[in-house]
Design a protein around this motif. Structure first.
Motif, PDB file in Angstrom:
ATOM      1  N   ALA A  31       0.861  -1.181   0.000  1.00  0.00           N
ATOM      2  CA  ALA A  31       0.000   0.000   0.000  1.00  0.00           C
ATOM      3  C   ALA A  31       0.893   1.225   0.000  1.00  0.00           C
ATOM      4  CB  ALA A  31      -0.914  -0.009   1.224  1.00  0.00           C
ATOM      5  N   TRP A  32       0.453   2.272  -0.682  1.00  0.00           N
ATOM      6  CA  TRP A  32       1.286   3.466  -0.740  1.00  0.00           C
ATOM      7  C   TRP A  32       0.447   4.702  -1.045  1.00  0.00           C
ATOM      8  CZ3 TRP A  32       1.267  -0.261  -4.557  1.00  0.00           C
ATOM      9  CH2 TRP A  32       0.989   0.133  -5.851  1.00  0.00           C
ATOM     10  N   CYS A  33       1.080   5.844  -0.830  1.00  0.00           N
ATOM     11  CA  CYS A  33       0.500   7.141  -1.171  1.00  0.00           C
ATOM     12  C   CYS A  33       1.455   7.854  -2.109  1.00  0.00           C
ATOM     13  CB  CYS A  33       0.290   7.970   0.100  1.00  0.00           C
ATOM     14  SG  CYS A  33      -0.327   9.664  -0.190  1.00  0.00           S
ATOM     15  N   SER A  34       0.920   8.431  -3.152  1.00  0.00           N
ATOM     16  CA  SER A  34       1.739   9.222  -4.066  1.00  0.00           C
ATOM     17  C   SER A  34       0.946  10.452  -4.495  1.00  0.00           C
ATOM     18  CB  SER A  34       2.158   8.401  -5.289  1.00  0.00           C
ATOM     19  OG  SER A  34       1.021   7.956  -6.013  1.00  0.00           O
ATOM     20  N   ASN A  55      -4.092   7.301  -2.978  1.00  0.00           N
ATOM     21  CA  ASN A  55      -3.873   6.189  -2.049  1.00  0.00           C
ATOM     22  C   ASN A  55      -4.104   4.885  -2.796  1.00  0.00           C
ATOM     23  OD1 ASN A  55      -5.046   7.222   1.294  1.00  0.00           O
ATOM     24  ND2 ASN A  55      -3.202   7.708   0.171  1.00  0.00           N
ATOM     25  N   VAL A  56      -3.162   3.946  -2.658  1.00  0.00           N
ATOM     26  CA  VAL A  56      -3.274   2.633  -3.299  1.00  0.00           C
ATOM     27  C   VAL A  56      -3.196   1.558  -2.227  1.00  0.00           C
ATOM     28  CG1 VAL A  56      -2.306   1.067  -5.010  1.00  0.00           C
ATOM     29  CG2 VAL A  56      -2.161   3.540  -5.369  1.00  0.00           C
ATOM     30  N   HIS A  98      -3.734   4.558   7.702  1.00  0.00           N
ATOM     31  CA  HIS A  98      -2.315   4.889   7.573  1.00  0.00           C
ATOM     32  C   HIS A  98      -2.041   5.662   6.283  1.00  0.00           C
ATOM     33  CE1 HIS A  98       2.089   3.968   8.059  1.00  0.00           C
ATOM     34  NE2 HIS A  98       2.043   4.116   6.740  1.00  0.00           N
ATOM     35  N   GLU A  99      -2.487   5.111   5.164  1.00  0.00           N
ATOM     36  CA  GLU A  99      -2.227   5.772   3.890  1.00  0.00           C
ATOM     37  C   GLU A  99      -2.963   7.107   3.803  1.00  0.00           C
ATOM     38  OE1 GLU A  99       0.163   4.830   2.213  1.00  0.00           O
ATOM     39  OE2 GLU A  99       0.397   2.851   3.137  1.00  0.00           O
ATOM     40  N   SER A 121       1.201   9.415   9.078  1.00  0.00           N
ATOM     41  CA  SER A 121       0.440   8.215   8.702  1.00  0.00           C
ATOM     42  C   SER A 121       0.183   7.325   9.912  1.00  0.00           C
ATOM     43  CB  SER A 121       1.192   7.444   7.621  1.00  0.00           C
ATOM     44  OG  SER A 121       2.507   7.136   8.040  1.00  0.00           O
ATOM     45  N   GLN A 122       1.220   7.095  10.715  1.00  0.00           N
ATOM     46  CA  GLN A 122       1.040   6.227  11.878  1.00  0.00           C
ATOM     47  C   GLN A 122       0.211   6.913  12.961  1.00  0.00           C
ATOM     48  OE1 GLN A 122       5.114   3.644  11.132  1.00  0.00           O
ATOM     49  NE2 GLN A 122       4.924   4.759  13.032  1.00  0.00           N
TER      50      GLN A 122
END
Length: 675
Positions: free
Chosen positions: A418-421, A439-440, A464-465, A496-497
């Protein structure tokens, strides 16, 4: 014919025209954008006018605007919906982009202008933000080799191009292994699985064009299969396939790639005057030194390992009760940990999951952002990169703040994790530019007409993301190079956390955890049991994470190992790694570390940030409410909106007034701080 990537984007919110772009458009567009960026940099470096902040630093900030937007579209598609054409193009452009970066940072005339500004900085009348951007620009050039000459300069350029090739190949090999493997299940194999796991397996089979249910290597499917399948043989087969990613021999094996990557990184660091790659990489992070990272991880490892060893005994007893002798194996852990959680907390994932609908968890994340920061979200219909993706306009007091895009479901063409870009980052230079944030995730896709149900871990991932997304949405700086998440790696995980904590707020769960079939809110007693069980398996989770972080650190701190897998085993043996737990990311599939430099020597950063996030949420608790607006305003002002405009330690001190201690993390994970 015109190229839609190079035309002006007459699209809503200036999104990439995904409905018009073909794969054939990317190569010519990237080449043309590279040519334009090179010309812009030459014009800056070779101009006759004396260097000023405007004609050098600000000009550099804008020099590659077209390249940025073309690459944003390409990387979005290649990461979320890869195909053979996009993978081939990635292999082609990775070394080109590395060469382009070296051309800029090793341009003597350009660096001379930057150095002249740096030496006269006190007389330039710069703002604090401009001083920060100048410092970061010069530091980035020096760390990229601007002061090297001759053969050393050429060698560093070659190293960076080769590393780009290796990182691309590592990621593509991993995707290939994940895409190609599946395990078909008969109806008998489904026995003992909850309905939601069966549904996910059938949906995964249909996605692959099969008329039988399958287990894939998607974490959102394989983890619940390991939790619930009573078939030890099938659990073993699935687990061993999962941990063998990147190490199956043949053309997709990543072991030689990882070994060469480590060797090149060490050579790169020594060319730049550092004893090790870890020393080079950590110089600009909050931790600053490998010893500081090692001290943190060791402080956490000791109580975590003690907890994991105690848990091993408890799970082994459960396995004995099932009539199984021998040692507890890694493919047994999830199954018996789930049994133990049900026994100790009367908590069954199958009972919990219907309350965690994807749509409702998205609403929960949005609602918290509204209560904390005044943000509102309205779904919009715009052309996006994939039919599964959705978009929302983000406003505050009627003013446009961002476009937020969510792409939540797993598919064979999407890389794991999972990620954010950002398809576009916030900045004010040249006009107020608002971000487009993506967000993915990789959640299991439901059958048509069924609601998407999440595990609690999935829901935490979503929050989180979204915390990363808020860091982008609320950014309020002038220069794009310090916008949003452009901060130290061990600071970037703080927002995020921290945002994960709001998922644990009872009033949030009571409002948004609604049963998919009955519409009833989660019963208070179930919520209480859920929250009470949050640390139920923290020994396992912490050990598998810290082991990976320490292997990453040691790989980059000492001599390059002759046998990378033997060195991994040696490090784990030295730690006393529990035999029933594997490191979260073994070297051949450690994408964080080997697909690029982002988390290399930096996988520890999640834990470094966790020390801060536990303390940061305590600020809300001390204020008497998780939604205290004064505390939220300070969080936005000093953390979320500030980007990289100041040193992260200074920003945290402004928010909290003190730096946190590791004890807050240990208490949060339920560990004995005296262990």
């Amino acid at each position: 014919m015109t190229n839609p990537l190079l035309d002006e984007w007459a699209t809503p919110y200036a999104l990439p025209p995904f409905d018009l772009i073909t794969d054939a458009d990317f190569g010519p567009a990237i080449d043309a954008a590279l040519d334009g960026a090179r010309a812009a940099v030459r014009a800056i470096a070779d101009q006759d006018a004396p260097p000023t902040f405007a004609n050098t630093i600000e000009a550099l900030e804008s020099s590659d605007a077209q390249l940025d937007r073309v690459l944003a579209a390409f990387f979005t598609l290649s990461g979320t919906d890869s195909n053979a054409a996009r993978e081939a193009l990635m292999r082609d452009i990775s070394p080109k982009l590395a060469a382009y970066g070296s051309e800029i940072t090793m341009n003597p005339a350009l660096f001379a202008r930057i150095e002249a500004l740096w030496q006269s900085r006190d007389a330039l009348g710069l703002t604090d933000e401009q001083e920060r951007v100048l410092m970061l620009t010069r530091r980035g050039f020096v760390r990229a080799g601007a002061q090297l000459e001759g053969a050393d300069r050429d060698r560093l350029s070659a190293i960076k191009e080769r590393l780009a090739v290796l990182g691309t190949q590592f990621g593509q090999n991993l995707l290939s292994d994940e895409r190609d493997w599946h395990m078909e299940l008969s109806e008998a194999d489904l026995e003992g699985l909850p309905a939601f796991v069966k549904a996910a397996a059938r949906a995964a089979g249909a996605e692959r064009g099969l008329d039988v249910p399958v287990v894939t290597l998607s974490r959102s499917l394989i983890t619940p299969f390991l939790q619930f399948s009573p078939r030890r043989d099938l659990r073993r087969r699935a687990f061993e396939a999962y941990v063998a990613r990147g190490a199956r021999g043949g053309p997709t094996d990543n072991r030689a790639i990882a070994a060469e990557t480590l060797a090149l990184r060490e050579e790169r660091a020594r060319l730049l005057g550092h004893d090790s790659f870890a020393a080079y990489k950590l110089e600009t992070e909050m931790a600053a030194t490998p010893d500081a990272v090692r001290d943190l991880l060791t402080a956490v490892w000791t109580p975590a390992r003690a907890k994991a060893e105690a848990d091993t005994e408890a799970l082994t007893a459960l396995m004995r009760a099932d009539g199984i002798n021998g040692d507890l194996e890694p493919w047994d852990w999830h199954y018996y940990a789930e049994k133990r959680r049900k026994a100790d907390h009367d908590l069954d994932e199958a009972d919990l999951k219907p309350y965690l609908q994807l749509d409702r968890m998205i609403e929960a994340a949005f609602s918290c952002a509204h209560r904390l920061f005044g943000l509102s979200f309205a779904e919009v219909d715009v052309p996006l990169h994939h039919p599964d993706a959705r978009a929302w306009e983000v406003t505050r007091d009627g003013q446009h703040m961002a476009l937020f895009v969510g792409d939540y479901f797993a598919r064979g063409s999407k890389r794991s994790g999972a990620w954010c870009s950002a398809l576009r980052s916030q900045k004010k230079l040249g006009g107020d530019v608002r971000p487009i944030v993506l967000n993915v995730c990789n959640f299991s896709k439901p059958a048509p007409g069924d609601p998407a149900l999440l595990s609690y871990d999935d829901a935490r991932t979503l929050f989180h993301e979204f915390g990363h997304a808020l860091h982008q949405m609320l950014s309020n700086v002038t220069y794009g190079s310090i916008s949003g998440t452009s901060v130290a790696r061990d600071f970037v995980e703080l927002p995020s956390q921290l945002y994960e904590h709001w998922l644990e707020v009872p009033e949030v769960m009571s409002e948004f955890a609604v049963h998919a079939e009955t519409g009833a809110s989660m019963p208070p007693e179930l919520l209480d049991r859920l929250l009470a069980a949050q640390n139920a398996d923290q020994g396992f989770a912490t050990v598998e994470y810290v082991a990976s972080a320490l292997v990453d650190l040691e790989f980059h701190s000492g001599p390059v190992p002759e046998d990378i897998m033997a060195r991994q085993d040696e490090i784990l043996a030295g730690l006393g790694m529990p035999r029933a737990i594997r490191m979260r990311h073994a070297t051949p599939h450690f994408a964080h570390v080997f697909t690029g430099d982002g988390y290399s020597s930096g996988y520890y950063s999640y834990m470094w940030s966790e020390v801060m996030d536990a303390d940061a949420f305590a600020a809300f608790e001390e204020a008497g409410s998780a939604f205290d607006r004064d505390t939220a305003a300070k969080l936005e002002r000093f953390i979320l909106s500030a980007g990289g405009s100041e040193d992260p330690k200074a920003l945290y001190l402004k928010f909290r007034g003190k730096l946190p201690e590791v004890d807050a993390l240990l208490r949060g994970r339920g560990f004995d701080t005296a262990a």
